[in-house]
Write an enzyme that holds these catalytic residues in place. Sequence first.
Site, PDB file in Angstrom:
ATOM      1  N   ARG A  55     -60.148  38.196  -1.623  1.00 23.05           N
ATOM      2  CA  ARG A  55     -60.789  37.085  -0.950  1.00 23.05           C
ATOM      3  C   ARG A  55     -60.926  37.413   0.533  1.00 23.05           C
ATOM      4  NH1 ARG A  55     -62.059  35.948  -5.272  1.00 23.05           N
ATOM      5  NH2 ARG A  55     -61.722  34.055  -6.510  1.00 23.05           N
ATOM      6  N   HIS A  65     -69.697  42.264  -2.485  1.00 19.21           N
ATOM      7  CA  HIS A  65     -69.017  41.455  -3.500  1.00 19.21           C
ATOM      8  C   HIS A  65     -69.381  41.921  -4.913  1.00 19.21           C
ATOM      9  CE1 HIS A  65     -66.970  37.308  -4.092  1.00 19.21           C
ATOM     10  NE2 HIS A  65     -66.666  38.115  -5.080  1.00 19.21           N
TER      11      HIS A  65
END
Length: 309
Positions: A224, A272
Amino acid sequence: MINVLFAAQADRWEKYEHPLHTAFADLGLKVDLRTDHAPDTVDYIVYAPNSDVQDFTPFTRCKAVLNLWAGVENVVGNHTLTQPLARMVDPGMTRGMIEWVTGHALRHHLGMDRHIRDQNGQWHNYIPPLAQDRRVTILGLGELGTACAQAIAGLGFPVTGWSRSAKKIDGITCLHGADGLKTAMERADILVLLLPKTPATENTLNGETLKFLPTGAFIINPGRGPLIDDDALLAVLDTGHVAHATLDVFRIEPLPPEHPFWAHPRVTVTPHIASETRPVTSAQVIAENVRRGEAGEDFLYLVDRKAGY
């Protein structure tokens, strides 16, 4: 008939409709899967937190909300959600994460960038150490962290894992708590971040904790973005205390073009892509949870609301 509402973006429906129908049929479940069930008729919600469903109050007969994402930080605090919430633990996602993490760990271990980026006509006879002489630390020992720790240990690296609460994993040195975090980071020639995003984990890497790392350490973050204080990371990269950071997740995504990570010579940005929920394998997980709900069995991967994951 079991009524299942698919609540996600339209492009997700195109990818998941057929795999979900197949997975339900394989388990002998008679399911009416739609994107437009009346709320008071829904038995289960297959859910993405960026869907239009944000108020769960009308879903009065819903037995469980089955998240399509591994992360639940965008839904766990929703006060209208009183139904059980299951996070996604997808074998395909796990496999993808293992491959991405081990790939970049080996890249840094072998010093591959110096050959890929620095072909300048000079013969540099750099010999990397063996895996047994390069220490790897994994912060976060959930499903993904444990799988990656075991895979990296299987390549011969000594692996330390850290989690907030005590864990025991064969072949992994497991530490926990504040003192354990300091020790785990001191042992991290390569540091991998796979913690969930919670108020307790935000800025786990900050101006103080980054100093615990050995000089020349590598950081890999597929977990994250908010786990890292960006300014603190840039500071230790500029001094050379951290040799390189490979980052797949960020506080703002897509990462703004003007962000200093893009141009920094010691940072690799990936968009990502470390791991993605795979429709076929995740549909099987969802179908199994529906089967369990109908059989009165415990759901898989239930979220601890207090812990936030």
